[in-house]
Scaffold this active site. Structure first.
Site, short mmCIF file in Angstrom:
data_model
loop_
_atom_site.label_atom_id
_atom_site.label_comp_id
_atom_site.label_asym_id
_atom_site.label_seq_id
_atom_site.Cartn_x
_atom_site.Cartn_y
_atom_site.Cartn_z
N ASP A 253 4.28 14.26 13.80
CA ASP A 253 4.44 14.17 12.34
C ASP A 253 3.08 14.15 11.67
OD1 ASP A 253 5.76 14.17 9.95
OD2 ASP A 253 6.10 12.01 9.92
N LEU B 288 0.83 -1.21 0.00
CA LEU B 288 0.00 0.00 0.00
C LEU B 288 0.86 1.25 0.00
CD1 LEU B 288 -2.74 -0.84 2.66
CD2 LEU B 288 -3.06 -0.62 0.19
N GLY B 289 1.97 1.14 0.64
CA GLY B 289 2.79 2.33 0.71
C GLY B 289 4.02 2.09 1.56
#
Ligand SMILES: *[C@@H]1O[C@H](CO)[C@@H](O)[C@H](O)[C@H]1NC(C)=O
Ligand SMILES: *[C@@H]1O[C@H](CO)[C@@H](O)[C@H](O)[C@H]1NC(C)=O
Ligand SMILES: *[C@@H]1O[C@H](CO)[C@@H](O)[C@H](O)[C@H]1NC(C)=O
Ligand SMILES: *[C@@H]1O[C@H](CO)[C@@H](O)[C@H](O)[C@H]1NC(C)=O
Ligand SMILES: *[C@@H]1O[C@H](CO)[C@@H](O)[C@H](O)[C@H]1NC(C)=O
Ligand SMILES: *[C@@H]1O[C@H](CO)[C@@H](O)[C@H](O)[C@H]1NC(C)=O
Ligand SMILES: *[C@@H]1O[C@H](CO)[C@@H](O)[C@H](O)[C@H]1NC(C)=O
Ligand SMILES: *[C@@H]1O[C@H](CO)[C@@H](O)[C@H](O)[C@H]1NC(C)=O
Ligand SMILES: *[C@@H]1O[C@H](CO)[C@@H](O)[C@H](O)[C@H]1NC(C)=O
Ligand SMILES: *[C@@H]1O[C@H](CO)[C@@H](O)[C@H](O)[C@H]1NC(C)=O
Ligand SMILES: *[C@@H]1O[C@H](CO)[C@@H](O)[C@H](O)[C@H]1NC(C)=O
Ligand SMILES: *[C@@H]1O[C@H](CO)[C@@H](O)[C@H](O)[C@H]1NC(C)=O
Length: 834
Positions: free
Chosen positions: A651, A532-533
């Site tokens: 983040d 997915l990433g």
């Protein structure tokens, strides 16, 4: 500069031409034996108000004589005074005469419809003048015979300088009475007035029923109108409340003088009071200062007696006061009553914080005294049920009977002390049971610790110690329970706990452990097709378990400084963070050197896939965008404030905001960073800044200092990106040399905020909501972290109808952001005990 001046000058000329051409003005004054008929007006010298005939619908010919703002039409709903609100006249046949004997009369076809009744003999020269304050004054020489601010009551609008209240000596009162509806100004259902009580306040009535109560005056504002008090410096209005033996009144004045603004407050036909201001140097748009009732808890006694109303953003919560239980009457909730009857000897009180104190109808003011004296006073009186000390006005107040209309505020309001029924015999019974129980517990506890210490020596594993909790290598029973040690003695579950009476353990839920085989099957052996990433912590795969459930599998990279047990403990803590707007941790898998976490699968991937992509972008209309913004704010508020651990994300960025199938935003990666930072405490603020450029707050980027407010900054950037569809970090490269923050600020300053908008949003949006959102975002990205709001405040701003007035400064952080892509991939987290 010169151009601007010229422009202004032309504008003024244009306005003047417009004004002159528009009506047959007859100045600001009328003298004896003159009259005003339809089409003629009096205008105040500064061209702010005008007096004349008007009608609210064009067809019927029904008209009124009244005062309204020069730059607005009466149809725009801003008539500030009407002589004959209860009886319209045919404007063609009406005239408004100042007679030779000083009487002011409204005639309809020679019939008197309204008059001031100020006939007198021996007048010198009576004059009627409309002032720039909106006051209509009838003078004889310098003697005031009549003035609209004082002698006419029941207008629906209150203007600065108008005393709103009553004078005891003359029995004259001034209230606000709503119109019937927007085209019928005759008296409607709602009345706003000062109650003539020993402890007076403002109340809106619906007929004879209370609809809303302002709460008490605290010296500078009413507690029920927090916005009034909190905007002290920037609020253009100055409020006065006076109550003495002669009179009680509430008055609004302009804070600055000469005044650049206009202020009004109107009680609408639906019972809502709105305060507005108009910047006279600006455009023609009135801005909302406050709207009352502001929320459901503002409705009078919504929860019933002896109950506290709390707004929970989505719904209202009604809770009994301590010592009270729910009751129903005729099958309906009626509030609460005492569980045990009050006993004269009881002098125990429970404190209810940040409330609008109960209705003062049954209350007595006791004058200035300390909290202790007030308590004693209440204790000494058998029927006293509660007390409070209101600084700045009434001092000590005591209550009898039921406590009505109590509500909480987030961080305003007063403290109320409610008497508890005390049962001395019961207390002893409890002690008789509790003491042996406690002793037993301590004994068990000691045994537990001995066993635990033995085991600890036998193993090399370290206990996890929560930061901010008292440290100590404890040897005694007391110390153990205080230092909240969590030890590790099991290997087959993600949750490692002992059950030897350490309270922390009970707060850790069980986090399921998956074996590596299952995960491999689910993800096709981590095939690229399932990928997915890739993020800072490793690679994310899509997976499907045998039962069909879709999962996201995050295979963490191997540079964590933590041992496996510590890792598991961290995860168990993180699994405790559960919120609708956080991605859920479903389980973990730790085998050999692999560290894998299993997360909820999010159908719609992450926010960045939507907001910068022009094609998908149109899927997000204003409503959806606002929902996403509110969702992120709530998730972040939970992390910052409401979770067991208070977490700084560090983040926050669109790619860390995932969207489920209903496009509900969920913050991800909020707890994993700690695993990478290990035990290196992050609270000293000296760690190297790790995060993503474009979203890092200046103090974090430059000095490595981070706090909850650095997340607020990142949130502000995300909101501006959601609205604009542009990336902060790359913005400057295509658009002049300003970054997105500065660009937004510039547009804001120039009153062109709406241009920030992405094309996709522009089709339809409520201007006020949008402006509020932009303003909120600009507050979040202020350079100085102290000027940024907390997430609590952000959520409140998003939920309220109020105009934000806090001043804004230009965000300065600039060049650092434009230095290309040098984002570090890592991030971190801080966990502190509550
Ligand atoms: C009102 O004043 C005008 C002139 O000023 C006069 O013609 C008219 O008769 C007056 N109306 C009444 C009812 O007195
Ligand atoms: C009355 O007429 C004016 C122009 O003639 C129009 O602008 C206004 O909307 C009308 N008002 C109502 C209530 O119909
Ligand atoms: C207004 O008029 C109505 C009837 O026309 C009357 O019942 C009512 O009392 C009047 N109200 C006031 C405040 O004069
Ligand atoms: C009316 O009298 C008051 C009080 O003396 C004075 O201040 C005011 O200027 C007068 N107004 C007019 C319109 O004459
Ligand atoms: C004021 O009103 C009260 C009750 O309504 C009455 O008792 C009192 O006499 C009035 N006072 C004057 C000065 O009119
Ligand atoms: C204000 O209105 C009330 C109710 O309509 C009336 O009783 C009272 O006399 C009025 N006061 C003045 C000063 O007109
Ligand atoms: C306002 O109320 C009047 C009756 O009091 C009614 O005839 C009229 O239709 C209403 N107008 C609106 C806009 O509701
Ligand atoms: C106002 O009072 C009327 C009559 O008592 C009632 O029908 C109505 O629901 C009330 N309105 C509100 C908003 O409570
Ligand atoms: C109330 O009025 C009386 C008589 O006019 C006056 O002496 C007294 O000072 C006034 N009290 C206040 C607080 O203004
Ligand atoms: C507010 O008004 C009061 C009295 O009306 C005045 O004494 C005070 O100076 C005003 N404060 C400001 C800040 O304008
Ligand atoms: C009441 O009416 C005003 C003016 O029409 C409107 O702005 C406000 O939203 C309404 N309030 C409620 C609660 O309906
Ligand atoms: C009392 O009623 C409220 C509102 O219905 C509810 O939220 C609360 O849980 C009830 N409390 C108890 C102890 O039943």
């Amino acid at each position: 500069m010169q151009q601007l001046f010229l422009f202004r000058f032309l504008e003024i000329v244009a306005v003047m031409l417009f004004v002159v051409g528009q009506s047959s003005s007859s100045g600001d004054t009328m003298i004896q034996d003159t009259s005003l008929v339809n089409g003629q007006t009096l205008r105040s010298t500064g061209e702010l108000f005008q007096l004349g005939f008007f009608s609210l619908d064009n067809s019927s010919g029904k008209g009124y004589l009244g005062i309204w703002y020069c730059n607005f039409t009466p149809q725009e709903g801003i008539v500030v005074w009407i002589a004959n609100r209860n009886k319209s006249v045919n404007t063609a046949m009406a005239s408004f005469n100042l007679t030779s004997d000083g009487n002011l009369i409204l005639f309809e076809d020679d019939q008197t419809v309204w008059s001031t009744g100020t006939r007198s003999t021996g007048l010198n020269s009576a004059r009627l003048q409309l002032l720039d304050s909106g006051n209509l004054v009838l003078n004889d020489s310098n003697l005031i015979l009549w003035q609209s601010f004082e002698h006419s009551n029941d207008s629906s609008t209150q203007l600065p300088g108008m005393k709103f209240g009553f004078v005891k000596r003359t029995n004259t009162s001034r209230r606000q009475v709503s119109w019937k509806n927007s085209t019928d100004p005759s008296p409607g259902d709602y009345t706003h007035m000062i109650r003539a009580l020993p402890i007076p306040d403002l109340v809106i009535f619906n007929g004879s029923a209370k609809y809303h109560r302002s709460g008490l005056w605290n010296g500078y504002g009413f507690v029920g109108y927090p916005s009034i008090a909190s905007n002290q410096v920037t609020n253009p209005a100055n409020y006065t409340f006076v109550s003495n033996e002669n009179e009680s009144y509430f008055m609004v004045n302009y804070r600055a003088s000469p005044t650049p603004v206009l202020i009004r407050s109107t009680l609408w036909a639906n019972g809502t009071i709105q305060r507005w201001f108009l910047d006279r140097g600006g455009n023609r748009e009135w801005q909302l200062l406050s709207s009352i009732p502001a929320d459901e808890c503002d409705m009078y006694n919504l929860c019933g007696r002896n109950r506290v109303c709390t707004n929970k953003y989505v719904a209202v919560e009604c809770q009994c006061l301590d010592g009270f239980v729910n009751i129903t009457e005729n099958g309906r909730e009626a509030g609460c009553e005492r569980e045990k009857p009050l006993n004269c000897s009881s002098n125990q009180f429970s404190k209810v914080q940040n409330v609008k104190v109960p209705d003062t109808e049954n209350a007595t003011p006791r004058g200035n005294m300390s909290l202790d004296d007030c308590k004693n006073l209440c204790s000494d009186n058998c029927s006293c049920v509660a007390y409070a000390v209101i600084s700045g006005s009434y001092g000590c107040i005591t209550w009898l009977g039921d406590l009505l209309d109590l509500r909480t505020f987030v961080d305003e309001g007063d403290d109320l002390y409610v008497r508890l029924a005390e049962s001395s015999t019961k207390k002893h019974v409890w002690a008789a049971i509790a003491i042996p129980l406690l002793l037993g517990f301590f004994l068990l506890c000691c045994v537990g610790v001995l066993v635990w210490r033995k085991r600890k020596r036998a193993s090399t594993r370290l206990p996890l110690q929560l930061p901010n909790v008292k440290e100590g290598n404890s040897t005694t029973c007391d110390d153990v329970s205080e230092s909240r040690l969590v030890s590790i003695d099991s290997e087959d579950s993600c949750l490692h706990n002992n059950d030897k009476g350490v309270d922390m353990i009970n707060t850790l839920g069980l986090l399921p452990s998956y074996n590596l085989e299952t995960i491999k099957t689910a993800t096709n052996d981590f095939s690229d097709g399932n990928k997915l990433g890739e993020g800072g912590f490793g690679v994310v795969y899509m997976g499907q378990l045998e039962d069909g459930q879709k999962i996201a599998v995050k295979k963490l990279s191997r540079n964590s400084s933590q041992g496996p047990n510590q890792f598991q403990n961290e995860l168990s803590l993180i699994a405790k963070l559960q919120h609708r707007n956080l991605v859920r941790l479903l389980g973990c898998c730790i085998e050999d050197t692999e560290r894998i976490i299993i997360l909820e699968y999010m159908e719609n991937k992450s926010l960045d896939a939507f907001i910068y992509d022009k094609t998908k972008c149109s899927l997000l209309n204003w409503q959806k965008r606002l929902e996403i913004i509110v969702g992120i704010a709530r998730g972040l508020l939970y992390l910052h404030q409401d979770s067991v651990l208070r977490v700084i994300h560090r983040d926050l960025k669109p790619s860390n905001i995932l969207l489920d199938k209903d496009m509900i935003p969920k913050i991800s990666d909020f707890g994993i960073a700690r695993i990478f930072e290990g035990d290196r405490a992050l609270e000293d603020g000296t760690t190297r800044p790790i995060g993503t450029f474009g979203y890092m707050a200046p103090e974090y980027l430059l000095y490595g200092q981070f706090s909850f407010k650095s997340d607020v900054f990142s949130f502000g950037v995300i909101v501006l990106e959601i609205l604009s569809g542009k990336k902060n970090r790359t913005f400057g490269q295509t658009n002049s040399n300003l970054n997105l923050l500065q660009h937004s600020y510039k547009l804001w300053k120039e009153g062109r905020s709406l241009e920030i908008l992405n094309d996709a949003v522009s089709c339809s949006y409520p201007t006020i909501e949008l402006l509020r959102c932009i303003r909120m975002a600009l507050l979040c990205v202020q350079d100085n972290h102290e000027e940024r709001p907390t997430m609590t405040e952000v959520v409140m701003m998003l939920a309220s109808d109020e105009q934000l007035l806090t001043p804004l400064k230009q965000p300065t952080i600039t060049s650092i952001y434009s230095e290309g892509d040098c984002s570090t991939k890592e991030m971190s987290i801080t966990i502190t005990g509550r």
